[in-house]
Design a protein around this motif. Structure first.
Motif, short mmCIF file in Angstrom:
data_model
loop_
_atom_site.label_atom_id
_atom_site.label_comp_id
_atom_site.label_asym_id
_atom_site.label_seq_id
_atom_site.Cartn_x
_atom_site.Cartn_y
_atom_site.Cartn_z
N GLU A 1 29.52 56.87 54.96
CA GLU A 1 29.82 55.74 55.84
C GLU A 1 29.08 54.49 55.39
O GLU A 1 29.61 53.39 55.47
N PHE A 2 27.84 54.66 54.93
CA PHE A 2 27.05 53.52 54.45
C PHE A 2 27.81 52.79 53.35
O PHE A 2 27.85 51.56 53.32
N LYS A 3 28.45 53.54 52.48
CA LYS A 3 29.21 52.96 51.37
C LYS A 3 30.43 52.18 51.86
O LYS A 3 30.93 51.31 51.16
N ASP A 4 30.91 52.50 53.05
CA ASP A 4 32.11 51.86 53.60
C ASP A 4 31.84 50.48 54.22
O ASP A 4 32.77 49.74 54.49
N TYR A 5 30.58 50.18 54.48
CA TYR A 5 30.24 48.95 55.17
C TYR A 5 29.56 47.95 54.25
O TYR A 5 28.96 48.32 53.25
N GLY B 1 12.89 43.95 45.51
CA GLY B 1 13.99 44.19 44.60
C GLY B 1 15.27 43.50 45.03
O GLY B 1 15.33 42.80 46.04
N SER B 2 16.30 43.74 44.26
CA SER B 2 17.60 43.14 44.52
C SER B 2 18.31 43.86 45.66
O SER B 2 17.87 44.93 46.10
N LYS B 3 19.39 43.29 46.10
CA LYS B 3 20.20 43.93 47.14
C LYS B 3 20.67 45.30 46.66
O LYS B 3 20.67 46.27 47.41
N GLY B 4 21.05 45.38 45.39
CA GLY B 4 21.47 46.65 44.82
C GLY B 4 20.37 47.70 44.85
O GLY B 4 20.63 48.87 45.12
N ASP B 5 19.13 47.28 44.57
CA ASP B 5 18.00 48.20 44.64
C ASP B 5 17.81 48.71 46.06
O ASP B 5 17.56 49.90 46.28
N LEU B 6 17.92 47.81 47.04
CA LEU B 6 17.78 48.21 48.44
C LEU B 6 18.87 49.20 48.83
O LEU B 6 18.61 50.20 49.51
N GLU B 7 20.11 48.92 48.40
CA GLU B 7 21.22 49.83 48.71
C GLU B 7 20.98 51.21 48.12
O GLU B 7 21.23 52.22 48.77
N LYS B 8 20.50 51.27 46.89
CA LYS B 8 20.22 52.56 46.24
C LYS B 8 19.12 53.31 46.99
O LYS B 8 19.21 54.52 47.20
N ARG B 9 18.07 52.57 47.37
CA ARG B 9 16.97 53.17 48.12
C ARG B 9 17.46 53.77 49.43
O ARG B 9 17.12 54.90 49.79
N LEU C 1 19.23 58.11 53.10
CA LEU C 1 20.22 58.69 54.02
C LEU C 1 20.70 60.05 53.54
O LEU C 1 21.02 60.92 54.35
N SER C 2 20.74 60.24 52.22
CA SER C 2 21.21 61.51 51.64
C SER C 2 20.15 62.61 51.70
O SER C 2 20.49 63.78 51.89
N GLN D 1 24.02 57.48 38.66
CA GLN D 1 24.71 58.55 39.37
C GLN D 1 25.60 58.04 40.51
O GLN D 1 26.43 58.76 41.00
N THR D 2 25.39 56.80 40.94
CA THR D 2 26.14 56.27 42.07
C THR D 2 27.10 55.19 41.61
O THR D 2 26.89 54.53 40.62
N SER D 3 28.14 55.01 42.38
CA SER D 3 29.13 53.99 42.07
C SER D 3 28.88 52.77 42.94
O SER D 3 28.59 52.89 44.12
N SER D 4 29.01 51.60 42.36
CA SER D 4 28.84 50.38 43.14
C SER D 4 30.19 49.72 43.40
O SER D 4 30.28 48.53 43.61
N GLU D 5 31.24 50.52 43.39
CA GLU D 5 32.59 50.01 43.60
C GLU D 5 32.74 49.51 45.03
O GLU D 5 32.32 50.18 45.98
N ILE D 6 33.33 48.36 45.18
CA ILE D 6 33.59 47.80 46.50
C ILE D 6 35.00 48.18 46.90
O ILE D 6 35.95 48.01 46.14
#
Length: 77
Positions: free
Chosen positions: A14-18, A38-46, A51-52, A68-73
């Motif tokens: 769900e986190f990836k959906d928002y 860090g960057s927004k991307g770093d925060l999202e990865k953290r 959450l996982s 290992q993760t996709s950053s696809e919007i």
């Protein structure tokens, strides 16, 4: 102001959906005792890792986790 959807009970999928603002990500990290640098991307990865697994992502693992993760919007929800 509405309560943020970003809580520790949010499923990683769900986190990836928002879309979250960087400040929202930083607020969540602060509340959970995670690093806010860090960057927004770093925060999202953290946050995604947290959450996982319920564990903090070590900084040396950010680059490895990135591969290992996709950053696809995805605008389809």
């Amino acid at each position: 102001m509405n309560q943020s959807l970003l809580t520790k009970d949010l499923a990683p999928e769900e986190f990836k959906d928002y879309y979250f603002l960087k400040e929202e990500l930083k607020d969540f990290c602060r509340s959970e005792g995670l690093k806010i640098s860090g960057s927004k991307g770093d925060l999202e990865k953290r946050i995604l890792h947290y959450l996982s697994t319920g564990e903090e992502l070590k900084e040396q693992d950010i680059k490895e986790y990135s591969s290992q993760t996709s950053s696809e919007i995805n605008l389809n929800r």
